[in-house]
Design an enzyme around this catalytic site. Structure first.
Site, PDB file in Angstrom:
ATOM      1  N   GLY A 188     -16.193 -29.946  18.064  1.00  7.89           N
ATOM      2  CA  GLY A 188     -16.188 -28.526  18.407  1.00  7.89           C
ATOM      3  C   GLY A 188     -16.904 -27.662  17.377  1.00  7.89           C
ATOM      4  O   GLY A 188     -16.743 -27.855  16.185  1.00  7.89           O
ATOM      5  N   SER A 189     -17.665 -26.677  17.826  1.00  7.16           N
ATOM      6  CA  SER A 189     -18.473 -25.887  16.905  1.00  7.16           C
ATOM      7  C   SER A 189     -19.009 -24.650  17.615  1.00  7.16           C
ATOM      8  O   SER A 189     -18.638 -24.355  18.745  1.00  7.16           O
ATOM      9  CB  SER A 189     -19.631 -26.741  16.372  1.00  7.16           C
TER      10      SER A 189
END
Length: 220
Positions: A188-189
């Site tokens: 996730g980013s």
């Protein structure tokens, strides 16, 4: 669809770890085959999850010097006028942010064709990607593309709580082509795009984007 180079080594190790785990379980509990089937099913789900995370689909990119294309797959979570301090020294810019969940393709693509005017990597924290301070305190990179003499676009790769490694494949002075891969963020980013104030935003909050295809903005 091919598997991204950042995941090939990890997937190979994961495959053999799961293989050994399942063989061990099968050997130790031969009298309870149902348990071995459950462990095998869980192992398959785990492997397929990581396999889809590292997928690298081919994308047909339509080059357009007036368009700023999405640098990543994900969802638009921020559209606002803000100030950018690192490169633009407090000047106002239009900011568009794209959140990338673990289910998204995590390849990052050049939003424009141009020259890499500025690049810097910042080690940092791992706050959740939607945290207000993640853009300034998390592990991140800052990339500035110069399109014309007075037109610059800033892209910031921001690591999230699960992402612990940002990869990039460009450097200051490189000439780049719109839609080509420039980096990868594991798990996730978020990616922030800082645009000129007169750019016409073409996306809305909550919109799903595809890297190298969705038009984020049109430049004057």
């Amino acid at each position: 669809m091919k598997i991204h180079k950042e995941g090939r080594g990890f997937l190979t190790i994961l495959f053999f770890v799961l293989l050994v785990l399942n063989a061990t379980v099968l050997y130790l509990i031969q009298a309870a085959p149902a348990i071995a089937i459950i462990v095998g099913g869980i192992s398959l789900v785990v492997f397929l999850f990581f396999l889809q995370f590292f997928r690298d689909p081919a994308r047909k990119v339509e080059l357009n010097e007036k368009h700023v294309l999405a640098p990543a797959d994900g969802k638009v979570v921020v559209i606002e006028t803000t100030t950018e301090d690192e490169y633009f020294k407090g000047k106002e810019r239009l900011q568009v942010s794209i959140f990338m969940s673990p289910l998204n393709v995590h390849v990052n693509r050049n939003p424009v064709t141009g020259l890499v005017k500025y690049f810097k990597y910042h080690p940092g924290k791992y706050l959740v990607a939607w945290h207000p301070k993640s853009s300034t305190e998390n592990e991140r990179t800052t990339i500035v593309y110069q399109i014309h003499k007075n037109v610059e676009i800033l892209i910031r790769q921001v690591a999230g709580a699960a992402a612990r490694r940002i990869k990039w494949y460009l450097h200051e002075g490189d000439s780049v082509i719109q839609g080509r891969e420039f980096g990868f963020i594991k798990f996730g980013s978020r990616v922030d795009i800082f645009l000129p104030l007169d750019a016409e935003i073409k996306v809305t909050n909550g919109q799903i984007t595809k890297g190298g295809q969705t038009v984020i903005a049109e430049l004057k």
